[in-house]
Structures are given as structure tokens and as C-alpha cells.
Design a protein around this motif. Structure first.
Motif, PDB file in Angstrom:
ATOM      1  N   GLU A 291     -24.280   4.529   0.680  1.00  0.00           N
ATOM      2  CA  GLU A 291     -24.169   3.864   1.985  1.00  0.00           C
ATOM      3  C   GLU A 291     -25.513   3.821   2.704  1.00  0.00           C
ATOM      4  O   GLU A 291     -26.301   4.761   2.611  1.00  0.00           O
ATOM      5  CB  GLU A 291     -23.216   4.634   2.899  1.00  0.00           C
ATOM      6  N   ILE A 292     -25.712   2.737   3.450  1.00  0.00           N
ATOM      7  CA  ILE A 292     -26.863   2.619   4.350  1.00  0.00           C
ATOM      8  C   ILE A 292     -26.325   2.206   5.717  1.00  0.00           C
ATOM      9  O   ILE A 292     -26.028   1.037   5.944  1.00  0.00           O
ATOM     10  CB  ILE A 292     -27.886   1.594   3.834  1.00  0.00           C
ATOM     11  N   PRO A 293     -26.139   3.177   6.632  1.00  0.00           N
ATOM     12  CA  PRO A 293     -25.686   2.827   7.984  1.00  0.00           C
ATOM     13  C   PRO A 293     -26.863   2.393   8.867  1.00  0.00           C
ATOM     14  O   PRO A 293     -27.945   2.968   8.793  1.00  0.00           O
ATOM     15  CB  PRO A 293     -25.058   4.122   8.496  1.00  0.00           C
ATOM     16  N   LEU A 294     -26.636   1.358   9.663  1.00  0.00           N
ATOM     17  CA  LEU A 294     -27.586   0.890  10.676  1.00  0.00           C
ATOM     18  C   LEU A 294     -26.840   0.875  11.993  1.00  0.00           C
ATOM     19  O   LEU A 294     -25.787   0.244  12.091  1.00  0.00           O
ATOM     20  CB  LEU A 294     -28.086  -0.515  10.357  1.00  0.00           C
ATOM     21  N   GLU A 295     -27.356   1.556  13.018  1.00  0.00           N
ATOM     22  CA  GLU A 295     -26.615   1.623  14.273  1.00  0.00           C
ATOM     23  C   GLU A 295     -27.524   1.526  15.490  1.00  0.00           C
ATOM     24  O   GLU A 295     -28.705   1.858  15.432  1.00  0.00           O
ATOM     25  CB  GLU A 295     -25.742   2.877  14.359  1.00  0.00           C
ATOM     26  N   PHE A 296     -26.931   1.067  16.580  1.00  0.00           N
ATOM     27  CA  PHE A 296     -27.562   1.094  17.894  1.00  0.00           C
ATOM     28  C   PHE A 296     -26.968   2.286  18.620  1.00  0.00           C
ATOM     29  O   PHE A 296     -25.744   2.445  18.678  1.00  0.00           O
ATOM     30  CB  PHE A 296     -27.301  -0.192  18.678  1.00  0.00           C
ATOM     31  N   ARG A 297     -27.811   3.140  19.198  1.00  0.00           N
ATOM     32  CA  ARG A 297     -27.366   4.373  19.845  1.00  0.00           C
ATOM     33  C   ARG A 297     -27.704   4.319  21.331  1.00  0.00           C
ATOM     34  O   ARG A 297     -28.841   4.052  21.694  1.00  0.00           O
ATOM     35  CB  ARG A 297     -28.058   5.568  19.196  1.00  0.00           C
ATOM     36  N   TRP A 298     -26.690   4.610  22.139  1.00  0.00           N
ATOM     37  CA  TRP A 298     -26.868   4.627  23.585  1.00  0.00           C
ATOM     38  C   TRP A 298     -26.283   5.932  24.094  1.00  0.00           C
ATOM     39  O   TRP A 298     -25.107   6.232  23.868  1.00  0.00           O
ATOM     40  CB  TRP A 298     -26.151   3.420  24.188  1.00  0.00           C
ATOM     41  N   ARG A 299     -27.089   6.762  24.771  1.00  0.00           N
ATOM     42  CA  ARG A 299     -26.667   8.102  25.199  1.00  0.00           C
ATOM     43  C   ARG A 299     -27.426   8.502  26.451  1.00  0.00           C
ATOM     44  O   ARG A 299     -28.426   7.891  26.807  1.00  0.00           O
ATOM     45  CB  ARG A 299     -26.935   9.097  24.078  1.00  0.00           C
TER      46      ARG A 299
ATOM     47  N   LEU B 250     -32.346   3.338  17.685  1.00  0.00           N
ATOM     48  CA  LEU B 250     -31.786   2.765  16.471  1.00  0.00           C
ATOM     49  C   LEU B 250     -31.591   3.910  15.496  1.00  0.00           C
ATOM     50  O   LEU B 250     -32.339   4.885  15.516  1.00  0.00           O
ATOM     51  CB  LEU B 250     -32.724   1.713  15.872  1.00  0.00           C
ATOM     52  N   GLY B 251     -30.609   3.777  14.639  1.00  0.00           N
ATOM     53  CA  GLY B 251     -30.373   4.785  13.613  1.00  0.00           C
ATOM     54  C   GLY B 251     -30.299   4.116  12.257  1.00  0.00           C
ATOM     55  O   GLY B 251     -29.664   3.071  12.115  1.00  0.00           O
ATOM     56  N   ILE B 252     -30.952   4.701  11.276  1.00  0.00           N
ATOM     57  CA  ILE B 252     -30.864   4.214   9.903  1.00  0.00           C
ATOM     58  C   ILE B 252     -30.624   5.421   9.015  1.00  0.00           C
ATOM     59  O   ILE B 252     -31.192   6.490   9.243  1.00  0.00           O
ATOM     60  CB  ILE B 252     -32.121   3.425   9.481  1.00  0.00           C
ATOM     61  N   GLY B 253     -29.763   5.260   8.035  1.00  0.00           N
ATOM     62  CA  GLY B 253     -29.393   6.427   7.262  1.00  0.00           C
ATOM     63  C   GLY B 253     -29.162   6.159   5.797  1.00  0.00           C
ATOM     64  O   GLY B 253     -29.325   5.036   5.304  1.00  0.00           O
TER      65      GLY B 253
ATOM     66  N   GLN C 131       0.858  -1.174   0.000  1.00  0.00           N
ATOM     67  CA  GLN C 131       0.000   0.000   0.000  1.00  0.00           C
ATOM     68  C   GLN C 131       0.901   1.232   0.000  1.00  0.00           C
ATOM     69  O   GLN C 131       1.888   1.288   0.719  1.00  0.00           O
ATOM     70  CB  GLN C 131      -0.910  -0.027   1.226  1.00  0.00           C
ATOM     71  N   ARG C 132       0.532   2.235  -0.808  1.00  0.00           N
ATOM     72  CA  ARG C 132       1.354   3.431  -0.957  1.00  0.00           C
ATOM     73  C   ARG C 132       0.515   4.676  -0.720  1.00  0.00           C
ATOM     74  O   ARG C 132      -0.700   4.640  -0.800  1.00  0.00           O
ATOM     75  CB  ARG C 132       1.932   3.502  -2.372  1.00  0.00           C
ATOM     76  N   ASN C 133       1.205   5.765  -0.469  1.00  0.00           N
ATOM     77  CA  ASN C 133       0.553   7.068  -0.286  1.00  0.00           C
ATOM     78  C   ASN C 133      -0.557   6.994   0.761  1.00  0.00           C
ATOM     79  O   ASN C 133      -0.611   6.091   1.567  1.00  0.00           O
ATOM     80  CB  ASN C 133       0.017   7.604  -1.607  1.00  0.00           C
ATOM     81  N   LEU C 134      -1.454   7.927   0.726  1.00  0.00           N
ATOM     82  CA  LEU C 134      -2.557   7.998   1.683  1.00  0.00           C
ATOM     83  C   LEU C 134      -3.820   7.464   1.006  1.00  0.00           C
ATOM     84  O   LEU C 134      -4.420   8.125   0.169  1.00  0.00           O
ATOM     85  CB  LEU C 134      -2.770   9.444   2.135  1.00  0.00           C
ATOM     86  N   SER C 135      -4.208   6.246   1.354  1.00  0.00           N
ATOM     87  CA  SER C 135      -5.448   5.664   0.834  1.00  0.00           C
ATOM     88  C   SER C 135      -6.577   6.147   1.739  1.00  0.00           C
ATOM     89  O   SER C 135      -6.725   5.671   2.855  1.00  0.00           O
ATOM     90  CB  SER C 135      -5.362   4.141   0.856  1.00  0.00           C
ATOM     91  N   TYR C 136      -7.365   7.083   1.254  1.00  0.00           N
ATOM     92  CA  TYR C 136      -8.342   7.761   2.105  1.00  0.00           C
ATOM     93  C   TYR C 136      -9.768   7.448   1.676  1.00  0.00           C
ATOM     94  O   TYR C 136     -10.024   6.949   0.584  1.00  0.00           O
ATOM     95  CB  TYR C 136      -8.120   9.275   2.075  1.00  0.00           C
ATOM     96  N   GLY C 137     -10.686   7.787   2.563  1.00  0.00           N
ATOM     97  CA  GLY C 137     -12.107   7.698   2.277  1.00  0.00           C
ATOM     98  C   GLY C 137     -12.800   8.944   2.789  1.00  0.00           C
ATOM     99  O   GLY C 137     -12.441   9.474   3.845  1.00  0.00           O
ATOM    100  N   LEU C 138     -13.766   9.429   2.046  1.00  0.00           N
ATOM    101  CA  LEU C 138     -14.592  10.571   2.438  1.00  0.00           C
ATOM    102  C   LEU C 138     -16.048  10.128   2.377  1.00  0.00           C
ATOM    103  O   LEU C 138     -16.438   9.439   1.429  1.00  0.00           O
ATOM    104  CB  LEU C 138     -14.388  11.754   1.489  1.00  0.00           C
ATOM    105  N   MET C 139     -16.826  10.486   3.395  1.00  0.00           N
ATOM    106  CA  MET C 139     -18.221  10.067   3.415  1.00  0.00           C
ATOM    107  C   MET C 139     -19.090  11.139   4.045  1.00  0.00           C
ATOM    108  O   MET C 139     -18.606  11.958   4.817  1.00  0.00           O
ATOM    109  CB  MET C 139     -18.369   8.751   4.165  1.00  0.00           C
ATOM    110  N   GLY C 140     -20.362  11.107   3.702  1.00  0.00           N
ATOM    111  CA  GLY C 140     -21.321  12.022   4.284  1.00  0.00           C
ATOM    112  C   GLY C 140     -22.730  11.534   4.046  1.00  0.00           C
ATOM    113  O   GLY C 140     -22.986  10.789   3.099  1.00  0.00           O
ATOM    114  N   GLY C 141     -23.642  11.929   4.926  1.00  0.00           N
ATOM    115  CA  GLY C 141     -25.031  11.520   4.782  1.00  0.00           C
ATOM    116  C   GLY C 141     -25.854  11.967   5.969  1.00  0.00           C
ATOM    117  O   GLY C 141     -25.460  12.841   6.732  1.00  0.00           O
TER     118      GLY C 141
END
Length: 185
Positions: free
Chosen positions: A126-134, A80-83, A55-65
Motif C-alpha cells: 500500500e501507498i497511502p497519500l493523505e491531507f492532514r489537518w490538526r 501531507l502524509g505519504i506512506g 457475501q458470507r462470513n466476515l470478509s475482513y482486511g488487516l493492514m499496517g505500515g
């Protein structure tokens, strides 16, 4: 003319009262939602790679939603979170991808000393599915949170690029796995 103004004023007055009563009624029954926009930057690792692949250089990822919050208890501390979002991921390495009439050829650094860089880039929904605890409330925004989940992604486009001291070559790569997923916390 006066009667029309009187009727319109009368209707508007009752309309305001009705909306006030409805909004008060909803505030009593409403639950706490915490919908969020998300932006992210990642460093991408290539897993399960052959020993020769570097692997070389900076292998990056950018995301938003955006992620919609769905409370599962009355206080809203568990949810629960769905996005839905978009992601761009790049992978720089010594993997040489070439487009041939019969398909694609993958070689590890076999182009010689003129090789400069090689990049594979993917664009995905992307489809994020998450459990949220706060421990937040509708009036207190100073709180801790733990969000853990899975992110499913469907690659809608992939591009490979090869740069040597002699030439540059870029093309759309159609043999990338379209369905991808990962865990996060």
C-alpha cells in the motif's frame, strides 16, 4: 601517551560543543513532524456484484505500515502524509473459482449442496497519500485531527480457496487486478 589522551580529550570536548550548537540551531529552525505507524482492521464489501452473488462470513482486511509527515505550514497544523504499508484482504462469498488448464472459471454457487465456503485472499503493498489537518503542537498532544486521503495498492499475491463437504482446493489466482485504490477519512 599523555599527549594522545590530551589530544583525544581536547577533540572530544570541541566535538561536544559543536554538536550542542548545531542542535540548538536546528531546534530554532525545526518544524513539527508527526510520523505515524498505522494498523487497521476493515470489513470488506463486494461492490457492483450480480444479484446471485452473496457475501458470507466476515470478509475482513488487516493492514499496517508507516506514514511520513510533511508539514505545509510553519506551525505544522496542515500537512501531507505519504506512506508505505502491507495489507491482507479476504472476501468470503458463494463465488466458486476453479483453476483450469486454459485459465480460471468463475461460477456463482453452482457446486450444489456440498458447497461450504469460498474465499479469495489478496496481499498488497500500500501507498497511502493523505491531507492532514490538526491543532497539535510539539508540546501538546491532546488535540483533534482530520486525516483524509487515497490509498493505492499493488497486489503481489492472490489466493483462492474452495471448501466443500467432499474436498478442499486452493491455488494462486493470477488474474486478479493488480492495481487497486480507495478513498478514506
Amino acid at each position: 601517551m599523555r599527549s594522545i589522551v590530551f589530544v583525544l580529550s581536547f577533540v572530544c570536548f570541541f566535538d561536544c560543543i559543536a554538536q550542542e550548537i548545531i542542535s540548538e540551531d536546528r531546534s530554532v529552525k525545526s518544524r513539527y513532524f508527526e510520523d505515524q505507524f498505522y494498523l487497521g482492521i476493515t470489513y470488506n464489501f463486494i461492490r457492483n456484484k450480480p444479484d446471485d452473488l452473496k457475501q458470507r462470513n466476515l470478509s475482513y482486511g488487516l493492514m499496517g505500515g508507516i506514514i511520513k509527515d510533511i508539514p505545509i505550514n510553519r506551525s505544522g497544523t496542515k500537512a501531507l502524509g505519504i506512506g508505505l504499508g502491507f495489507a491482507l484482504n479476504t472476501y468470503y462469498s458463494n463465488l466458486v473459482v476453479r483453476e483450469l488448464p486454459s485459465g480460471f472459471s468463475y461460477d456463482i454457487g453452482s457446486i450444489g449442496p456440498s458447497f461450504k465456503r469460498s474465499k479469495v485472499e489478496t496481499h498488497g503493498i500500500e501507498i497511502p497519500l493523505e491531507f492532514r489537518w490538526r491543532n497539535s503542537t510539539p508540546s501538546d498532544y491532546r488535540f483533534w485531527r482530520i486525516y483524509a486521503g487515497m490509498k493505492f495498492s499493488y497486489v503481489v499475491g492472490a489466493r483462492s480457496k474452495l471448501v466443500t463437504s467432499d474436498y478442499k482446493d486452493g491455488f494462486f489466482n493470477t488474474d486478479i487486478d493488480n492495481f487497486q485504490y480507495g478513498l478514506y477519512i
